[in-house]
Design a protein around this motif. Structure first.
Motif, PDB file in Angstrom:
ATOM      1  N   SER A  15      19.801  -4.149 -25.417  1.00 12.49           N
ATOM      2  CA  SER A  15      19.392  -3.912 -26.850  1.00 12.49           C
ATOM      3  C   SER A  15      18.156  -5.088 -27.066  1.00 12.49           C
ATOM      4  N   TYR A  17      16.264  -6.805 -24.746  1.00 10.19           N
ATOM      5  CA  TYR A  17      15.130  -6.570 -24.008  1.00 10.19           C
ATOM      6  C   TYR A  17      14.192  -5.333 -23.841  1.00 10.19           C
ATOM      7  N   PHE A  18      15.189  -4.358 -24.242  1.00  7.73           N
ATOM      8  CA  PHE A  18      14.640  -3.022 -23.946  1.00  7.73           C
ATOM      9  C   PHE A  18      14.735  -2.104 -25.250  1.00  7.73           C
ATOM     10  N   ASP A  19      15.227  -2.624 -26.400  1.00 10.62           N
ATOM     11  CA  ASP A  19      15.361  -2.122 -27.574  1.00 10.62           C
ATOM     12  C   ASP A  19      16.136  -0.704 -27.632  1.00 10.62           C
ATOM     13  N   ASN A  21      19.226   1.897 -24.764  1.00 14.01           N
ATOM     14  CA  ASN A  21      19.204   2.363 -23.520  1.00 14.01           C
ATOM     15  C   ASN A  21      17.853   3.283 -23.273  1.00 14.01           C
ATOM     16  N   GLU A  22      17.459   4.065 -24.027  1.00 15.19           N
ATOM     17  CA  GLU A  22      16.169   4.852 -23.959  1.00 15.19           C
ATOM     18  C   GLU A  22      14.959   3.816 -23.355  1.00 15.19           C
ATOM     19  N   GLY A  23      15.103   2.729 -24.157  1.00 14.88           N
ATOM     20  CA  GLY A  23      13.847   1.691 -23.628  1.00 14.88           C
ATOM     21  C   GLY A  23      14.396   0.980 -22.148  1.00 14.88           C
ATOM     22  N   TYR A  25      15.868   2.886 -19.658  1.00 17.99           N
ATOM     23  CA  TYR A  25      15.257   4.105 -19.074  1.00 17.99           C
ATOM     24  C   TYR A  25      13.958   4.097 -18.734  1.00 17.99           C
ATOM     25  N   GLN A  26      13.184   4.025 -19.789  1.00 17.76           N
ATOM     26  CA  GLN A  26      11.770   4.211 -19.927  1.00 17.76           C
ATOM     27  C   GLN A  26      11.170   2.939 -19.033  1.00 17.76           C
ATOM     28  N   ALA A  27      11.655   1.853 -19.016  1.00 14.08           N
ATOM     29  CA  ALA A  27      11.382   0.616 -18.026  1.00 14.08           C
ATOM     30  C   ALA A  27      11.576   1.173 -16.722  1.00 14.08           C
ATOM     31  N   GLU A  30       9.125   3.851 -15.520  1.00 15.16           N
ATOM     32  CA  GLU A  30       7.774   3.297 -15.089  1.00 15.16           C
ATOM     33  C   GLU A  30       7.731   2.577 -13.799  1.00 15.16           C
TER      34      GLU A  30
END
Length: 86
Positions: A15, A17-19, A21-23, A25-27, A30
């Motif tokens: 939460s 570092y990536f805001d 689980n969706e963040g 997944y996006q990282a 990419e």
């Protein structure tokens, strides 16, 4: 075990570092796309692309898992000709 009502430390870090689980997944997605650009080129023959993907799957199975997870389930793909029942 975390105290009741608290997220486990791993979830808190995701939460932070990536805001969420969706963040995360996006990282990861990419990063895989960047790796994919290193693997193949548009002008590369199809057999060579297949060979490189196969070798990548053997050496880095996480990328293949991500690809499988990102594929939509058949029931979520819209159809152009809906089936009528009755």
């Amino acid at each position: 075990m975390p105290a009741p009502g608290r997220s486990p430390p791993r979830q808190q870090l995701i939460s932070y570092y990536f805001d969420g689980n969706e963040g995360l997944y996006q990282a990861i997605s990419e990063r895989w796309r960047e790796r994919e650009n290193d693997l193949i080129t548009r002008d590369m023959p199809i057999p060579e692309q297949i060979r490189r993907y196969a070798l990548e799957a053997l050496n880095n199975p996480d990328g293949v898992r991500l690809l499988a997870w990102s594929t939509p389930a058949p029931e979520t793909i819209p159809t152009t000709h809906p089936v009528r029942i009755g």
